[in-house]
Design a protein around this motif. Structure first.
Motif, PDB file in Angstrom:
ATOM      1  N   ASP A 149       0.984   1.448 -23.868  1.00  0.00           N
ATOM      2  CA  ASP A 149       0.526   0.863 -22.615  1.00  0.00           C
ATOM      3  C   ASP A 149       1.082   1.572 -21.386  1.00  0.00           C
ATOM      4  OD1 ASP A 149      -0.958  -0.958 -24.018  1.00  0.00           O
ATOM      5  OD2 ASP A 149       0.443  -2.621 -23.751  1.00  0.00           O
ATOM      6  N   LEU A 150       2.174   2.292 -21.557  1.00  0.00           N
ATOM      7  CA  LEU A 150       2.776   3.038 -20.463  1.00  0.00           C
ATOM      8  C   LEU A 150       1.765   3.947 -19.786  1.00  0.00           C
ATOM      9  CD1 LEU A 150       5.254   4.228 -18.911  1.00  0.00           C
ATOM     10  CD2 LEU A 150       5.652   5.683 -20.905  1.00  0.00           C
ATOM     11  N   PHE A 151       0.795   4.462 -20.543  1.00  0.00           N
ATOM     12  CA  PHE A 151      -0.158   5.435 -20.027  1.00  0.00           C
ATOM     13  C   PHE A 151      -1.539   4.823 -19.774  1.00  0.00           C
ATOM     14  CE2 PHE A 151       2.966   7.532 -22.736  1.00  0.00           C
ATOM     15  CZ  PHE A 151       3.509   8.433 -21.841  1.00  0.00           C
ATOM     16  N   ARG A 152      -1.608   3.510 -19.702  1.00  0.00           N
ATOM     17  CA  ARG A 152      -2.886   2.847 -19.482  1.00  0.00           C
ATOM     18  C   ARG A 152      -3.035   2.404 -18.030  1.00  0.00           C
ATOM     19  NH1 ARG A 152      -3.844  -1.855 -23.568  1.00  0.00           N
ATOM     20  NH2 ARG A 152      -5.932  -1.742 -22.613  1.00  0.00           N
ATOM     21  N   GLN A 153      -4.275   2.378 -17.577  1.00  0.00           N
ATOM     22  CA  GLN A 153      -4.581   2.070 -16.191  1.00  0.00           C
ATOM     23  C   GLN A 153      -4.069   0.700 -15.768  1.00  0.00           C
ATOM     24  OE1 GLN A 153      -8.417   3.435 -14.291  1.00  0.00           O
ATOM     25  NE2 GLN A 153      -8.931   1.289 -14.588  1.00  0.00           N
ATOM     26  N   ALA A 154      -4.168  -0.282 -16.650  1.00  0.00           N
ATOM     27  CA  ALA A 154      -3.792  -1.649 -16.293  1.00  0.00           C
ATOM     28  C   ALA A 154      -2.293  -1.822 -16.071  1.00  0.00           C
ATOM     29  CB  ALA A 154      -4.262  -2.620 -17.381  1.00  0.00           C
ATOM     30  N   PHE A 155      -1.502  -0.858 -16.531  1.00  0.00           N
ATOM     31  CA  PHE A 155      -0.053  -1.011 -16.469  1.00  0.00           C
ATOM     32  C   PHE A 155       0.608   0.068 -15.609  1.00  0.00           C
ATOM     33  CE2 PHE A 155      -1.708  -2.589 -20.499  1.00  0.00           C
ATOM     34  CZ  PHE A 155      -1.315  -3.915 -20.447  1.00  0.00           C
ATOM     35  N   LYS A 156      -0.170   0.680 -14.725  1.00  0.00           N
ATOM     36  CA  LYS A 156       0.381   1.733 -13.880  1.00  0.00           C
ATOM     37  C   LYS A 156       1.378   1.152 -12.874  1.00  0.00           C
ATOM     38  CE  LYS A 156      -3.612   1.669 -10.716  1.00  0.00           C
ATOM     39  NZ  LYS A 156      -4.757   2.468 -10.217  1.00  0.00           N
ATOM     40  N   ASN A 157       2.169   2.022 -12.283  1.00  0.00           N
ATOM     41  CA  ASN A 157       3.223   1.636 -11.339  1.00  0.00           C
ATOM     42  C   ASN A 157       4.258   0.725 -11.989  1.00  0.00           C
ATOM     43  OD1 ASN A 157       1.922   3.057  -9.204  1.00  0.00           O
ATOM     44  ND2 ASN A 157       0.588   1.308  -8.832  1.00  0.00           N
ATOM     45  N   GLN A 179       7.902  -0.034 -14.338  1.00  0.00           N
ATOM     46  CA  GLN A 179       9.301   0.247 -14.037  1.00  0.00           C
ATOM     47  C   GLN A 179       9.814   1.573 -14.570  1.00  0.00           C
ATOM     48  OE1 GLN A 179       8.230  -2.149 -16.179  1.00  0.00           O
ATOM     49  NE2 GLN A 179       9.623  -2.426 -17.915  1.00  0.00           N
ATOM     50  N   GLU A 180       9.030   2.260 -15.401  1.00  0.00           N
ATOM     51  CA  GLU A 180       9.457   3.557 -15.924  1.00  0.00           C
ATOM     52  C   GLU A 180       9.002   4.717 -15.047  1.00  0.00           C
ATOM     53  OE1 GLU A 180       9.245   6.155 -20.080  1.00  0.00           O
ATOM     54  OE2 GLU A 180       8.834   4.002 -20.099  1.00  0.00           O
ATOM     55  N   VAL A 181       8.004   4.483 -14.230  1.00  0.00           N
ATOM     56  CA  VAL A 181       7.408   5.561 -13.431  1.00  0.00           C
ATOM     57  C   VAL A 181       8.310   5.882 -12.240  1.00  0.00           C
ATOM     58  CG1 VAL A 181       5.442   6.273 -12.049  1.00  0.00           C
ATOM     59  CG2 VAL A 181       5.089   4.907 -14.124  1.00  0.00           C
ATOM     60  N   ILE A 182       8.693   7.148 -12.133  1.00  0.00           N
ATOM     61  CA  ILE A 182       9.495   7.624 -11.016  1.00  0.00           C
ATOM     62  C   ILE A 182       8.634   8.381 -10.016  1.00  0.00           C
ATOM     63  CG2 ILE A 182      11.437   9.119 -10.355  1.00  0.00           C
ATOM     64  CD1 ILE A 182      12.698   8.504 -13.070  1.00  0.00           C
ATOM     65  N   SER A 234       0.804  -1.220   0.000  1.00  0.00           N
ATOM     66  CA  SER A 234       0.000   0.000   0.000  1.00  0.00           C
ATOM     67  C   SER A 234       0.837   1.269   0.000  1.00  0.00           C
ATOM     68  CB  SER A 234      -0.937   0.000   1.221  1.00  0.00           C
ATOM     69  OG  SER A 234      -0.179  -0.022   2.420  1.00  0.00           O
ATOM     70  N   ASP A 235       2.136   1.167   0.234  1.00  0.00           N
ATOM     71  CA  ASP A 235       3.002   2.342   0.226  1.00  0.00           C
ATOM     72  C   ASP A 235       3.476   2.719  -1.171  1.00  0.00           C
ATOM     73  OD1 ASP A 235       2.952   3.004   2.919  1.00  0.00           O
ATOM     74  OD2 ASP A 235       4.589   1.634   3.425  1.00  0.00           O
ATOM     75  N   VAL A 236       3.218   1.876  -2.167  1.00  0.00           N
ATOM     76  CA  VAL A 236       3.614   2.210  -3.536  1.00  0.00           C
ATOM     77  C   VAL A 236       2.949   3.521  -3.941  1.00  0.00           C
ATOM     78  CG1 VAL A 236       3.413   1.536  -5.965  1.00  0.00           C
ATOM     79  CG2 VAL A 236       4.039  -0.165  -4.237  1.00  0.00           C
ATOM     80  N   GLY A 237       3.735   4.427  -4.501  1.00  0.00           N
ATOM     81  CA  GLY A 237       3.235   5.741  -4.871  1.00  0.00           C
ATOM     82  C   GLY A 237       3.744   6.845  -3.976  1.00  0.00           C
ATOM     83  N   ARG A 238       4.352   6.480  -2.844  1.00  0.00           N
ATOM     84  CA  ARG A 238       4.944   7.493  -1.984  1.00  0.00           C
ATOM     85  C   ARG A 238       6.236   8.021  -2.612  1.00  0.00           C
ATOM     86  NH1 ARG A 238       3.036   8.236   3.058  1.00  0.00           N
ATOM     87  NH2 ARG A 238       1.484   6.764   3.862  1.00  0.00           N
ATOM     88  N   ILE A 239       6.727   9.106  -2.070  1.00  0.00           N
ATOM     89  CA  ILE A 239       7.920   9.753  -2.603  1.00  0.00           C
ATOM     90  C   ILE A 239       9.148   8.888  -2.349  1.00  0.00           C
ATOM     91  CG2 ILE A 239       9.315  11.845  -2.597  1.00  0.00           C
ATOM     92  CD1 ILE A 239       6.388  12.187  -3.527  1.00  0.00           C
TER      93      ILE A 239
END
Length: 527
Positions: free
Chosen positions: A241-249, A251-254, A194-199
């Motif tokens: 797919d990088l910008f699609r809901q199913a593939f969020k979080n 390895q490219e997202v910082i 649940s902490d995924v998405g924190r700074i």
């Protein structure tokens, strides 16, 4: 978001009670007081969640490209159109107000009080680092848009809030750089569950690298990019797919804004503002012909190169795949039909209803509308920083430093190869001038419609060239509803007329309502 300085920088006790109760939505209005809030780890966690609320929004990311030559905002009440065409003024109610201290005040309050909480000290230290990042992010953005802004790092009395003056931009930027350097030493490289998405550490270093690039501090930028590149991020294989809901979080997202349908406030998560009327949307944002023309041919040549093979009668053939991934153009199959904004009486005809006035609609983030059972209530995360930007930032900093080596080409090649484009022709792009042109075009194609183009225009000082004059859209003609075959017979449509004053328009006006409250706030030149 649109609160003035008086309302935001108010007495600490009032803010710590009222703000936390509002943003945490924790039952009755008297659920927390300043005395009871800082008594447990759970309460501190809830208070930090309040700092995260609206630290950035999808609305801001989407609409910032309308301030540039990439996009046009057709509805003035969305508050970005006037900024894009050069008609905004300090008192204009249809100019978005990002002179916003809400997040800063929440973070200041958190940092002043969290040490009272009996909790795990390592976790407390991390919490403080997250709040410091969120505060630094807001100061980075405001100093980028307005220049000098008041640097406030503690809660203020009403009297103090009404008399604070603007801090020189250089001092604000130093504060941001120092904060990001410090928190990067504390924050973890990644989170689980649940902490995924924190700074994260990568977010702090990446924001610092972005600011250093904008400020032409190339040596520091290169150093921070290398640190990010060593953290294990990589390009996601599919640009679409990088910008699609199913593939969020992935390895490219910082760094991104996290959303969850039905739970997190989705007023900022709507994607229905982008498709036109026959797809159930409003076409609030419309890509421009200028952006469409910026994409290369699949052979790596620009469309104005006589050897490129570009055909004005078949303009979308053999183009950079990122064009079709980012923009719905006439004749493109989208949601099981061929998009037609150019044929009179077509449902999406450019000049009617909630249709795009340029004839182009945004596809990035909405590549498959079937991803969203409700376009106005989605769980799509909105990316703020991703690894491709770091690669291009590194390459640009190296080029501007006059250091052209294999690492520069490798960084650009990685981004282009993922998109399905040829590697850089080193015989054509072999010096600073040619590579500068390439990297600027590459940034525009790769990062289109992600809210960064205006900042590039601003730092490259190219506003007079690219953000003045007529905003064009597609040519008119016909689209065969069965085959998608497109025939262009008319001129390019006109969406807007823009002016650009280089002595004024690189900065936004300080909102007049802020100056009415605080007479110590000077206005930016030209306003």
């Amino acid at each position: 978001m649109k609160r003035n300085l008086l309302h935001i920088l108010i007495a600490a006790a009032l803010l710590q009670t009222a703000c936390q109760k509002d943003l945490l939505e924790k039952g009755p209005l008297d659920a927390y007081t300043n005395e009871s809030l800082w008594t447990s780890q759970a309460a501190a966690t809830a208070a930090l969640s309040g700092c995260y609320k609206d630290w950035e929004t999808s609305f801001n990311i989407f609409y910032m490209d309308a301030v540039s030559d990439n996009s046009y905002s057709q509805w003035p009440w969305d508050n970005y159109q006037h900024l894009g065409n050069g008609t905004s003024s300090p008192a204009d109610p249809q100019t978005v107000n990002k002179w916003d201290y809400t997040t800063i005040q929440r973070c200041n309050s958190f940092l002043e009080n969290v040490d009272k909480v009996p909790m795990d000290e390592a976790l407390k230290t991390r919490f403080k680092a997250e709040a410091r990042f969120l505060r630094a992010y807001k100061y980075f953005n405001m100093s980028q848009l307005y220049g000098d802004v008041p640097l406030v790092i503690k809660t203020l009395t009403v009297q103090e809030a009404n008399s604070v003056s603007r801090t020189p931009r250089a001092d604000v930027r130093k504060f941001v750089a120092d904060e990001l350097t410090a928190v990067a030493q504390i924050l973890p490289e990644k989170y689980e569950g649940s902490d995924v998405g924190r700074i994260t550490k990568g977010a702090a270093l990446s924001l610092k690298a972005r600011m250093e690039l904008y400020d032409k501090n190339y040596a520091a930028c290169i150093d921070d990019c290398k640190k990010v590149m060593a953290l294990g991020y990589s390009l996601y294989p599919s640009y679409t797919d990088l910008f699609r809901q199913a593939f969020k979080n992935n390895q490219e997202v910082i760094l991104d804004v996290q959303y969850k349908a039905n739970e997190k406030d989705n007023n900022n998560g709507d994607v229905g503002i982008m498709p036109s009327s026959s797809f159930g949307g409003w076409a609030s944002l419309s890509p421009t012909q200028s952006l469409v023309d910026a994409y290369e041919m699949t052979n790596g040549k620009t469309i104005d190169d006589p050897a490129s093979g570009y055909n004005d009668s078949n303009p979308f053939s053999n183009r950079d795949p990122r064009l079709a991934a980012s923009i719905v153009y006439p004749g493109l199959k989208y949601e099981n039909k061929f998009y037609d904004p150019i044929s009179p009486k077509a449902a999406d005809f450019y000049s009617e209803g909630n249709n795009s006035p340029t004839g182009y609609i945004e596809k990035k983030f909405t590549a498959f509308l079937s991803d969203y059972p409700d376009m106005w209530n989605t769980g799509l995360n909105i990316i703020v920083i991703r690894y491709a930007e770091i690669l291009l930032t590194y390459a640009e900093a190296q080029i501007e430093s006059g250091v052209i080596d294999n690492t520069v080409y490798a960084a650009i090649d990685a981004v282009r190869a993922r998109a399905g484009m040829p590697l850089v022709d080193r015989t054509v792009y072999s010096d600073v001038t040619s590579l500068r042109n390439l990297i600027r075009r590459e940034r525009r194609a790769e990062l289109a419609l992600e809210g960064l183009r205006w900042f590039d225009i601003q730092r490259w000082q190219i506003g007079t060239t690219v953000r003045s004059g007529t905003v064009y859209g597609t040519r008119l003609g016909t689209v065969d509803a069965v085959t998608g075959a497109t025939v262009f017979t008319g001129d390019h449509v006109v969406a807007d007329q823009r002016t650009f004053n280089p002595l004024r328009d690189y900065l936004w006006p300080v909102p007049q309502k802020e100056r009415d409250i605080n007479k110590n706030l000077a206005q930016n030149p030209g306003y």
